[in-house]
Design a protein around this motif. Structure first.
Motif, PDB file in Angstrom:
ATOM      1  N   GLU A   1      62.479  37.414  74.011  1.00 50.38           N
ATOM      2  CA  GLU A   1      63.404  37.092  72.921  1.00 50.38           C
ATOM      3  C   GLU A   1      62.729  36.184  71.897  1.00 50.38           C
ATOM      4  O   GLU A   1      62.934  36.337  70.689  1.00 50.38           O
ATOM      5  CB  GLU A   1      64.660  36.432  73.498  1.00 50.38           C
ATOM      6  CG  GLU A   1      65.709  36.019  72.477  1.00 50.38           C
ATOM      7  CD  GLU A   1      66.318  37.164  71.687  1.00 50.38           C
ATOM      8  OE1 GLU A   1      67.138  36.882  70.795  1.00 50.38           O
ATOM      9  OE2 GLU A   1      65.981  38.337  71.943  1.00 50.38           O
TER      10      GLU A   1
ATOM     11  N   SER B   1      67.172  36.220  63.026  1.00 48.72           N
ATOM     12  CA  SER B   1      66.726  37.585  62.776  1.00 48.72           C
ATOM     13  C   SER B   1      65.304  37.789  63.284  1.00 48.72           C
ATOM     14  O   SER B   1      64.594  36.822  63.616  1.00 48.72           O
ATOM     15  CB  SER B   1      66.796  37.889  61.276  1.00 48.72           C
ATOM     16  OG  SER B   1      65.947  36.999  60.570  1.00 48.72           O
ATOM     17  N   ASP B   2      64.879  39.027  63.348  1.00 50.45           N
ATOM     18  CA  ASP B   2      63.519  39.351  63.782  1.00 50.45           C
ATOM     19  C   ASP B   2      62.501  38.668  62.873  1.00 50.45           C
ATOM     20  O   ASP B   2      62.668  38.621  61.648  1.00 50.45           O
ATOM     21  CB  ASP B   2      63.287  40.857  63.737  1.00 50.45           C
ATOM     22  CG  ASP B   2      64.143  41.625  64.739  1.00 50.45           C
ATOM     23  OD1 ASP B   2      64.897  40.978  65.490  1.00 50.45           O
ATOM     24  OD2 ASP B   2      64.052  42.862  64.759  1.00 50.45           O
ATOM     25  N   ASP B   3      61.439  38.148  63.479  1.00 48.94           N
ATOM     26  CA  ASP B   3      60.314  37.555  62.748  1.00 48.94           C
ATOM     27  C   ASP B   3      60.743  36.453  61.780  1.00 48.94           C
ATOM     28  O   ASP B   3      60.182  36.298  60.698  1.00 48.94           O
ATOM     29  CB  ASP B   3      59.547  38.635  61.978  1.00 48.94           C
ATOM     30  CG  ASP B   3      58.974  39.703  62.890  1.00 48.94           C
ATOM     31  OD1 ASP B   3      58.714  39.402  64.078  1.00 48.94           O
ATOM     32  OD2 ASP B   3      58.785  40.847  62.430  1.00 48.94           O
TER      33      ASP B   3
ATOM     34  N   ASP C   1      57.028  35.702  64.645  1.00 51.66           N
ATOM     35  CA  ASP C   1      55.885  36.545  64.295  1.00 51.66           C
ATOM     36  C   ASP C   1      54.616  35.694  64.314  1.00 51.66           C
ATOM     37  O   ASP C   1      54.012  35.407  63.283  1.00 51.66           O
ATOM     38  CB  ASP C   1      56.094  37.164  62.913  1.00 51.66           C
ATOM     39  CG  ASP C   1      54.953  38.092  62.523  1.00 51.66           C
ATOM     40  OD1 ASP C   1      54.247  38.562  63.427  1.00 51.66           O
ATOM     41  OD2 ASP C   1      54.764  38.326  61.318  1.00 51.66           O
TER      42      ASP C   1
ATOM     43  N   ARG D   1      59.565  36.268  71.300  1.00 48.95           N
ATOM     44  CA  ARG D   1      58.641  37.196  70.639  1.00 48.95           C
ATOM     45  C   ARG D   1      59.343  37.987  69.536  1.00 48.95           C
ATOM     46  O   ARG D   1      58.744  38.331  68.520  1.00 48.95           O
ATOM     47  CB  ARG D   1      58.039  38.132  71.681  1.00 48.95           C
ATOM     48  CG  ARG D   1      56.860  38.974  71.216  1.00 48.95           C
ATOM     49  CD  ARG D   1      56.280  39.739  72.403  1.00 48.95           C
ATOM     50  NE  ARG D   1      55.095  40.487  72.021  1.00 48.95           N
ATOM     51  CZ  ARG D   1      55.125  41.712  71.512  1.00 48.95           C
ATOM     52  NH1 ARG D   1      56.283  42.321  71.316  1.00 48.95           N
ATOM     53  NH2 ARG D   1      53.996  42.330  71.192  1.00 48.95           N
ATOM     54  N   ARG D   2      60.628  38.274  69.760  1.00 46.43           N
ATOM     55  CA  ARG D   2      61.398  39.011  68.743  1.00 46.43           C
ATOM     56  C   ARG D   2      61.553  38.215  67.462  1.00 46.43           C
ATOM     57  O   ARG D   2      61.413  38.756  66.354  1.00 46.43           O
ATOM     58  CB  ARG D   2      62.790  39.386  69.287  1.00 46.43           C
ATOM     59  CG  ARG D   2      63.660  40.126  68.267  1.00 46.43           C
ATOM     60  CD  ARG D   2      65.061  40.378  68.795  1.00 46.43           C
ATOM     61  NE  ARG D   2      65.837  39.153  68.949  1.00 46.43           N
ATOM     62  CZ  ARG D   2      66.445  38.516  67.948  1.00 46.43           C
ATOM     63  NH1 ARG D   2      66.353  38.957  66.691  1.00 46.43           N
ATOM     64  NH2 ARG D   2      67.145  37.415  68.182  1.00 46.43           N
ATOM     65  N   VAL D   3      61.833  36.915  67.578  1.00 48.33           N
ATOM     66  CA  VAL D   3      62.158  36.124  66.385  1.00 48.33           C
ATOM     67  C   VAL D   3      60.960  35.370  65.827  1.00 48.33           C
ATOM     68  O   VAL D   3      61.066  34.753  64.768  1.00 48.33           O
ATOM     69  CB  VAL D   3      63.309  35.133  66.672  1.00 48.33           C
ATOM     70  CG1 VAL D   3      64.550  35.875  67.177  1.00 48.33           C
ATOM     71  CG2 VAL D   3      62.896  34.043  67.640  1.00 48.33           C
TER      72      VAL D   3
ATOM     73  N   THR E   1      70.355  35.232  73.749  1.00 46.87           N
ATOM     74  CA  THR E   1      70.049  35.777  72.424  1.00 46.87           C
ATOM     75  C   THR E   1      69.878  34.639  71.434  1.00 46.87           C
ATOM     76  O   THR E   1      70.825  33.895  71.160  1.00 46.87           O
ATOM     77  CB  THR E   1      71.171  36.716  71.937  1.00 46.87           C
ATOM     78  OG1 THR E   1      71.355  37.760  72.903  1.00 46.87           O
ATOM     79  CG2 THR E   1      70.808  37.336  70.594  1.00 46.87           C
TER      80      THR E   1
END
Length: 222
Positions: free
Chosen positions: A130, A103-105, A136, A132-134, A99
């Motif tokens: 993972e 945070s996202d993006d 953008d 890709r989650r953070v 993890t």
């Protein structure tokens, strides 16, 4: 925007000046390989990225160099093990390998520089998801590509030469072109660009370790 059109090639001696502030070995060693690697990233660089995340940054000197040589406002780097040079000015963080502590993006782009071949096969898609989650934006991957068993032997030897002096990981599993395509698709990306072949090595060293083993990709979210 293709920044290769607006930025000149990296001067290896300029890069030496940056890296030698953090690693003493570069006071006498000119980082031709690393300069070529950064040039390959410039080939596929697309867009105006403000915040960059460098995953698997090792000592952190490449993230530091990117912060000084690329048009970025902020660079952060993470790794499983804290081997970061204490003199860096970029932000560094150790993480658990699963993890990312963001945070996202939170970022506009990410890099994986000679990292993916050290990640266990079963964990690679999860790592890209993972990221890709953070992030953008695009993921830039500098890595290796093998055609056959001899290539894998060459790459194993080359990695040992490059990583042992820094206490880096030696275990690796290298992908062929079709495997790179499948990994990208499984992770929610597509391979949007490949850098043209560059000369990382010359002479006998090039014969032993052909330059075609080096690849740089831009992955874009699907």
């Amino acid at each position: 925007m293709n920044l290769q059109m607006t930025m000149p090639s990296i001067d290896p001696h300029l890069l030496q000046g940056i890296m030698s502030r953090h690693l003493a070995m570069y006071r006498s060693k000119v980082p031709f390989y690393q300069a070529t690697m950064l040039d390959s990233l410039r080939q596929v660089w697309a867009g105006d990225h403000r915040r960059l995340l460098d995953v698997g940054g090792g000592t952190g000197v490449i993230a530091q160099a990117m912060s000084e040589l690329f048009p970025l406002e902020e660079v952060q780097t993470v790794d499983l093990v804290d081997r970061f040079c204490p003199s860096l000015t970029v932000s560094t963080r150790q993480y658990d390998g699963k993890t990312l502590p963001f945070s996202d993006d939170a970022f506009d782009a990410a890099t994986l520089n000679n990292v993916m071949h050290h990640v266990p096969l079963a964990a690679r898609a999860a790592l890209l998801k993972e990221i890709r989650r953070v992030v953008d934006g695009p993921l830039y991957i500098k890595d290796h590509e093998s055609l056959h068993a001899l290539d894998r032997l060459r790459l194993t030897a080359m990695d040992a030469i490059g990583n042992i002096p820094f206490g880096g990981m030696v275990w690796a599993r290298y992908l062929d072109r079709a495997e790179w395509e499948r990994l990208a698709a499984e992770s929610g990306y597509r391979i949007a660009a490949r850098a043209a072949p560059l000369r990382y090595r010359n002479g006998l060293y090039e014969w032993l370790f052909p330059n075609r083993l080096e690849i740089t990709l831009r992955l874009e979210r699907v």
